[in-house]
Design a protein around this motif. Structure first.
Motif, PDB file in Angstrom:
ATOM      1  N   UNK A  48      10.402   5.851  -7.597  1.00 37.25           N
ATOM      2  CA  UNK A  48      10.510   5.761  -8.771  1.00 37.25           C
ATOM      3  C   UNK A  48      11.133   4.896  -9.262  1.00 37.25           C
ATOM      4  N   UNK A  49      12.756   5.178  -8.894  1.00 42.27           N
ATOM      5  CA  UNK A  49      13.876   4.328  -8.896  1.00 42.27           C
ATOM      6  C   UNK A  49      13.150   2.405  -8.393  1.00 42.27           C
ATOM      7  N   UNK A  50      12.733   2.409  -7.508  1.00 39.45           N
ATOM      8  CA  UNK A  50      12.085   1.419  -7.221  1.00 39.45           C
ATOM      9  C   UNK A  50      11.102   0.777  -8.472  1.00 39.45           C
ATOM     10  N   UNK A  51      10.162   1.915  -8.509  1.00 41.54           N
ATOM     11  CA  UNK A  51       9.066   1.372 -10.074  1.00 41.54           C
ATOM     12  C   UNK A  51       9.811   1.098 -11.413  1.00 41.54           C
ATOM     13  N   UNK A  52      11.185   2.478 -11.264  1.00 37.68           N
ATOM     14  CA  UNK A  52      11.719   1.488 -12.742  1.00 37.68           C
ATOM     15  C   UNK A  52      11.956  -0.021 -12.762  1.00 37.68           C
ATOM     16  N   UNK A  53      12.492  -0.571 -11.379  1.00 29.83           N
ATOM     17  CA  UNK A  53      13.548  -1.693 -11.628  1.00 29.83           C
ATOM     18  C   UNK A  53      12.255  -2.623 -12.265  1.00 29.83           C
ATOM     19  N   UNK A  54      10.746  -2.702 -11.017  1.00 28.84           N
ATOM     20  CA  UNK A  54      10.168  -3.158 -11.491  1.00 28.84           C
ATOM     21  C   UNK A  54       9.553  -3.499 -13.356  1.00 28.84           C
ATOM     22  N   UNK A  55       9.213  -2.127 -12.827  1.00 26.86           N
ATOM     23  CA  UNK A  55       9.537  -2.501 -14.987  1.00 26.86           C
ATOM     24  C   UNK A  55      10.634  -3.067 -15.503  1.00 26.86           C
ATOM     25  N   UNK A  56      11.581  -2.894 -14.965  1.00 23.38           N
ATOM     26  CA  UNK A  56      12.498  -3.217 -15.951  1.00 23.38           C
ATOM     27  C   UNK A  56      12.426  -5.328 -16.084  1.00 23.38           C
ATOM     28  N   UNK A  57      12.630  -5.496 -14.286  1.00 21.99           N
ATOM     29  CA  UNK A  57      12.306  -7.156 -14.526  1.00 21.99           C
ATOM     30  C   UNK A  57      10.737  -7.729 -15.592  1.00 21.99           C
ATOM     31  N   UNK A  58       9.920  -6.839 -15.370  1.00 19.73           N
ATOM     32  CA  UNK A  58       9.138  -7.489 -15.839  1.00 19.73           C
ATOM     33  C   UNK A  58       9.142  -7.460 -17.501  1.00 19.73           C
ATOM     34  N   UNK A  59       9.364  -6.547 -17.736  1.00 22.31           N
ATOM     35  CA  UNK A  59       9.349  -6.437 -19.041  1.00 22.31           C
ATOM     36  C   UNK A  59      10.590  -7.575 -19.636  1.00 22.31           C
ATOM     37  N   UNK A  60      11.381  -7.835 -19.253  1.00 24.32           N
ATOM     38  CA  UNK A  60      12.688  -8.715 -18.915  1.00 24.32           C
ATOM     39  C   UNK A  60      11.852 -10.180 -19.175  1.00 24.32           C
ATOM     40  N   UNK A  61      11.203 -10.044 -18.546  1.00 25.44           N
ATOM     41  CA  UNK A  61      10.201 -11.929 -18.497  1.00 25.44           C
ATOM     42  C   UNK A  61       9.313 -11.834 -19.635  1.00 25.44           C
ATOM     43  N   UNK A  62       8.882 -11.388 -20.026  1.00 25.05           N
ATOM     44  CA  UNK A  62       8.555 -10.858 -21.417  1.00 25.05           C
ATOM     45  C   UNK A  62       9.116 -10.676 -21.950  1.00 25.05           C
ATOM     46  N   UNK A  63      10.133 -10.837 -22.372  1.00 26.02           N
ATOM     47  CA  UNK A  63      10.994 -10.290 -23.288  1.00 26.02           C
ATOM     48  C   UNK A  63      11.807 -12.087 -23.767  1.00 26.02           C
ATOM     49  N   UNK A  64      11.622 -12.261 -22.945  1.00 24.67           N
ATOM     50  CA  UNK A  64      12.750 -13.310 -22.491  1.00 24.67           C
ATOM     51  C   UNK A  64      11.194 -14.598 -22.621  1.00 24.67           C
ATOM     52  N   UNK A  65       9.836 -14.852 -22.239  1.00 21.00           N
ATOM     53  CA  UNK A  65       8.897 -15.387 -22.778  1.00 21.00           C
ATOM     54  C   UNK A  65       8.863 -15.380 -24.100  1.00 21.00           C
ATOM     55  N   UNK A  66       8.584 -14.294 -25.027  1.00 24.47           N
ATOM     56  CA  UNK A  66       8.209 -14.543 -26.406  1.00 24.47           C
ATOM     57  C   UNK A  66       8.827 -15.139 -27.353  1.00 24.47           C
ATOM     58  N   UNK A  67      10.371 -14.743 -26.567  1.00 27.66           N
ATOM     59  CA  UNK A  67      11.119 -14.675 -27.827  1.00 27.66           C
ATOM     60  C   UNK A  67      11.525 -16.631 -27.806  1.00 27.66           C
ATOM     61  N   UNK A  68      11.786 -17.162 -25.909  1.00 27.70           N
ATOM     62  CA  UNK A  68      11.430 -18.251 -26.034  1.00 27.70           C
ATOM     63  C   UNK A  68      10.136 -19.366 -26.568  1.00 27.70           C
ATOM     64  N   UNK A  69       9.220 -18.905 -26.544  1.00 26.83           N
ATOM     65  CA  UNK A  69       7.846 -19.601 -26.668  1.00 26.83           C
ATOM     66  C   UNK A  69       7.794 -19.481 -28.677  1.00 26.83           C
ATOM     67  N   UNK A  70       7.993 -18.680 -29.177  1.00 26.89           N
ATOM     68  CA  UNK A  70       8.451 -18.258 -30.868  1.00 26.89           C
ATOM     69  C   UNK A  70       9.299 -19.892 -31.033  1.00 26.89           C
ATOM     70  N   UNK A  71      10.543 -19.077 -30.380  1.00 24.39           N
ATOM     71  CA  UNK A  71      10.955 -20.456 -30.384  1.00 24.39           C
ATOM     72  C   UNK A  71      11.040 -22.195 -30.641  1.00 24.39           C
ATOM     73  N   UNK A  72      10.666 -22.130 -29.449  1.00 21.61           N
ATOM     74  CA  UNK A  72       9.879 -23.848 -28.998  1.00 21.61           C
ATOM     75  C   UNK A  72       8.901 -23.811 -29.910  1.00 21.61           C
ATOM     76  N   UNK A  73       7.918 -22.747 -30.561  1.00 20.42           N
ATOM     77  CA  UNK A  73       6.850 -22.967 -31.803  1.00 20.42           C
ATOM     78  C   UNK A  73       7.117 -23.634 -32.765  1.00 20.42           C
ATOM     79  N   UNK A  74       8.476 -22.468 -33.290  1.00 24.40           N
ATOM     80  CA  UNK A  74       9.003 -23.125 -34.744  1.00 24.40           C
ATOM     81  C   UNK A  74       9.725 -24.313 -33.999  1.00 24.40           C
TER      82      UNK A  74
END
Length: 360
Positions: A48-74
């Motif tokens: 569960x510890x390794x799965x949580x770290x992978x899930x956190x990394x994946x979530x941050x990648x999506x969060x960063x991508x959505x924020x930057x892509x939205x800002x660049x679209x504007x």
């Protein structure tokens, strides 16, 4: 090191301690207790510890991508409205087989692709429940970590009776399985339920054994946790200082460019593209400021820094009291207080993050 790759406290691996204590006959009960934890809790915790770290990394990648892509679209939408790139874009063309890609479609196409990608990333994050997956797996890992130390303070575990030890092992395996199959609603219920403070009942141990268990707890649990809180405190303070002022700077920078645009229009002798450039920056900077605010909202630097600092100071004081414990009753009482503080910290962190801004 990126935040999602930061190491967590290594207070679950007891292989070295078990090997050391097996050489001392008076520590048989402690060896038996740690062995049960290593066999019944540690394997699932690691998963569960390794799965949580992978899930956190994946979530941050999506969060960063959505924020930057939205800002660049504007940004590209505003660039198109500013007409700054009109001359060179219309003069540009690219032959593609029997077709010719005209430059006038470059900015609209870029704007569309950025906006579509931002929406797509957000929808994938929503469908995959990236944030909830991270929280649930971290909840399961931390519940298993808490279970280990709650288990070690149960009086019946130290009886030395084989049948009682087997019963304890079966009971803790059942608790592990219950945690492993828990779902997100159970997480929400757990963080809102709180816990009732209690004084632990000390088992009957020899003087050498309870003192060794105290030393084990101080080194393995308290030292690892306090070092972790110090590290996270420093990281959160640094990130908070970096990101606290930047959104305001970008916002008032955009106001400054508005004034610059007004001045350029008032003078009327400056090249028109300069005024349009000032207007472009005035409209775009708040969008990039929103990216910084999104990062702050996702990770809650200031609040997590405050939480880490508070828990760290409480654990320091309890650690001093535990070192000064003159008998087993006082020692187990202080260990119980430490575990209650650490459990409360896990609840507070989860509660804070569940209420944070969502980005996938």
């Amino acid at each position: 090191m990126p935040d999602e790759l930061k190491p967590l406290p290594s207070d679950m691996d007891d292989a070295a301690e078990i090997a050391e204590y097996e050489q001392r006959l008076e520590l048989n009960n402690l060896v038996a207790a740690l062995t049960i934890c290593a066999e019944a809790i540690d394997p699932d915790f690691r998963i569960m510890d390794e799965a949580a770290q992978r899930a956190k990394s994946s979530y941050f990648k999506y969060a960063r991508a959505s924020a930057w892509l939205g800002a660049l679209a504007v940004f590209f939408a505003i660039l198109q409205l500013s007409q700054l790139a009109r001359g060179w874009s219309e003069a540009w063309s690219l032959p593609v087989g029997a077709w010719t890609l005209e430059g006038k479609w470059l900015l609209p196409a870029t704007e569309f692709l950025m906006a579509a990608a931002a929406v797509g990333v957000a929808l994938v994050g929503l469908g995959g429940r990236k944030q909830q997956s991270w929280f649930l797996q971290r909840y399961q890992a931390e519940r298993l970590r808490l279970l280990k130390y709650h288990f070690l303070t149960r009086s019946q575990l130290w009886s030395g009776n084989e049948q009682t030890l087997e019963k304890c092992r079966l009971e803790v395996r059942a608790e592990v399985e219950e945690i492993m199959v828990s779902q997100y609603p159970e997480l929400e219920s757990w963080i809102s339920a709180g816990s009732v403070p209690e004084v632990l009942e000390a088992p009957e141990l020899s003087d050498a054994e309870w003192r060794q268990f105290r030393e084990y707890y101080l080194k393995k649990r308290l030292r690892e946790q306090t070092e972790h809180f110090v590290s996270r405190l420093k990281d959160n303070v640094i990130q908070d200082n970096k990101t606290r002022i930047l959104p305001s700077v970008l916002f008032f920078g955009s106001v400054a460019f508005v004034l610059a645009h007004f001045s350029i229009e008032l003078v009327g002798t400056v090249n028109d593209s300069v005024g349009r450039g000032a207007l472009l920056l005035a409209a775009s900077l708040p969008g990039f400021g929103a990216v910084v605010r999104a990062r702050r909202g996702v990770l809650e630097f200031a609040r997590n820094a405050s939480r880490c600092e508070t828990t760290y100071h409480v654990l320091l004081k309890l650690g001093v009291r535990l070192r000064d414990a003159s008998n087993i009753d006082v020692a187990f009482r202080e260990i119980g207080f430490c575990e209650q503080v650490l459990e409360t910290d896990v609840r507070e962190w989860l509660r804070l993050m569940v209420e944070s801004e969502w980005f996938g």
